[in-house]
Motif scaffolding. Structure first.
Motif, PDB file in Angstrom:
ATOM      1  N   TRP A   1       0.860  -1.189   0.000  1.00  0.00           N
ATOM      2  CA  TRP A   1       0.000   0.000   0.000  1.00  0.00           C
ATOM      3  C   TRP A   1       0.900   1.244   0.000  1.00  0.00           C
ATOM      4  CZ3 TRP A   1      -4.862   0.429  -1.173  1.00  0.00           C
ATOM      5  CH2 TRP A   1      -5.600   1.548  -0.794  1.00  0.00           C
ATOM      6  N   PRO A   2       0.614   2.219  -0.858  1.00  0.00           N
ATOM      7  CA  PRO A   2       1.480   3.405  -0.930  1.00  0.00           C
ATOM      8  C   PRO A   2       1.614   4.118   0.418  1.00  0.00           C
ATOM      9  CG  PRO A   2      -0.123   3.382  -2.729  1.00  0.00           C
ATOM     10  CD  PRO A   2      -0.494   2.277  -1.796  1.00  0.00           C
ATOM     11  N   ALA A   3       2.826   4.501   0.747  1.00  0.00           N
ATOM     12  CA  ALA A   3       3.105   5.153   2.030  1.00  0.00           C
ATOM     13  C   ALA A   3       2.276   6.421   2.212  1.00  0.00           C
ATOM     14  CB  ALA A   3       4.593   5.465   2.143  1.00  0.00           C
ATOM     15  N   SER A   4       2.038   7.146   1.139  1.00  0.00           N
ATOM     16  CA  SER A   4       1.286   8.399   1.230  1.00  0.00           C
ATOM     17  C   SER A   4      -0.187   8.180   1.568  1.00  0.00           C
ATOM     18  CB  SER A   4       1.405   9.185  -0.075  1.00  0.00           C
ATOM     19  OG  SER A   4       0.832   8.444  -1.144  1.00  0.00           O
ATOM     20  N   LEU A   5      -0.683   6.931   1.400  1.00  0.00           N
ATOM     21  CA  LEU A   5      -2.093   6.636   1.671  1.00  0.00           C
ATOM     22  C   LEU A   5      -2.296   5.870   2.974  1.00  0.00           C
ATOM     23  CD1 LEU A   5      -3.232   5.564  -1.921  1.00  0.00           C
ATOM     24  CD2 LEU A   5      -3.482   7.803  -0.825  1.00  0.00           C
ATOM     25  N   ARG A   6      -1.226   5.582   3.667  1.00  0.00           N
ATOM     26  CA  ARG A   6      -1.326   4.809   4.912  1.00  0.00           C
ATOM     27  C   ARG A   6      -1.966   5.664   6.006  1.00  0.00           C
ATOM     28  NH1 ARG A   6       4.335   1.335   4.676  1.00  0.00           N
ATOM     29  NH2 ARG A   6       3.849   0.437   2.640  1.00  0.00           N
ATOM     30  N   ASP A   7      -2.859   5.038   6.755  1.00  0.00           N
ATOM     31  CA  ASP A   7      -3.597   5.728   7.802  1.00  0.00           C
ATOM     32  C   ASP A   7      -3.741   4.805   9.004  1.00  0.00           C
ATOM     33  OD1 ASP A   7      -5.409   3.859   6.856  1.00  0.00           O
ATOM     34  OD2 ASP A   7      -6.884   5.314   6.172  1.00  0.00           O
ATOM     35  N   ALA A   8      -4.584   5.184   9.955  1.00  0.00           N
ATOM     36  CA  ALA A   8      -4.762   4.388  11.167  1.00  0.00           C
ATOM     37  C   ALA A   8      -5.311   2.996  10.844  1.00  0.00           C
ATOM     38  CB  ALA A   8      -5.680   5.105  12.142  1.00  0.00           C
ATOM     39  N   ALA A   9      -6.232   2.902   9.906  1.00  0.00           N
ATOM     40  CA  ALA A   9      -6.794   1.591   9.542  1.00  0.00           C
ATOM     41  C   ALA A   9      -5.704   0.685   8.985  1.00  0.00           C
ATOM     42  CB  ALA A   9      -7.926   1.752   8.522  1.00  0.00           C
TER      43      ALA A   9
END
Length: 99
Positions: free
Chosen positions: A35-43
């Protein structure tokens, strides 16, 4: 059955919207790592931690599956399962009112 296998695979969209089945914790973990690092979130973070814990045998594979499904739902990645698609096609073939 291997301990990291899900009871039922998770079907997600990948690439340009192609459905694929994720049958195990290891496969889910790989998808999460890609998953792209820029789109990583808490989920994403929760799902990665759950998969990692399941791979170490600290939690059940189904618990990690639930976290992966939550991540996939949040990011609109869940795809209908093949048997659901096939069943809806059969129903529409038999009933002219179903589209």
């Amino acid at each position: 059955m291997k301990p990291d296998m899900f009871e039922q695979p998770v079907c997600i969209f990948v690439g340009l919207g192609f459905p694929t089945e994720v049958p195990s914790v290891m496969d889910a973990y790989r998808h999460l790592l890609e998953w792209p690092a820029s789109l990583r979130d808490a989920a994403h973070s929760v799902a990665v931690k759950a998969c990692s814990a399941a791979l170490r045998g600290e939690i059940e594979a189904e618990t990690a599956r639930g976290m992966f499904v939550a991540f996939a739902e949040k990011h609109d990645l869940l795809a209908p399962e093949n048997n659901v698609i096939a069943a809806s096609r059969l129903r529409s073939d038999r009933d002219p009112h179903v589209r």
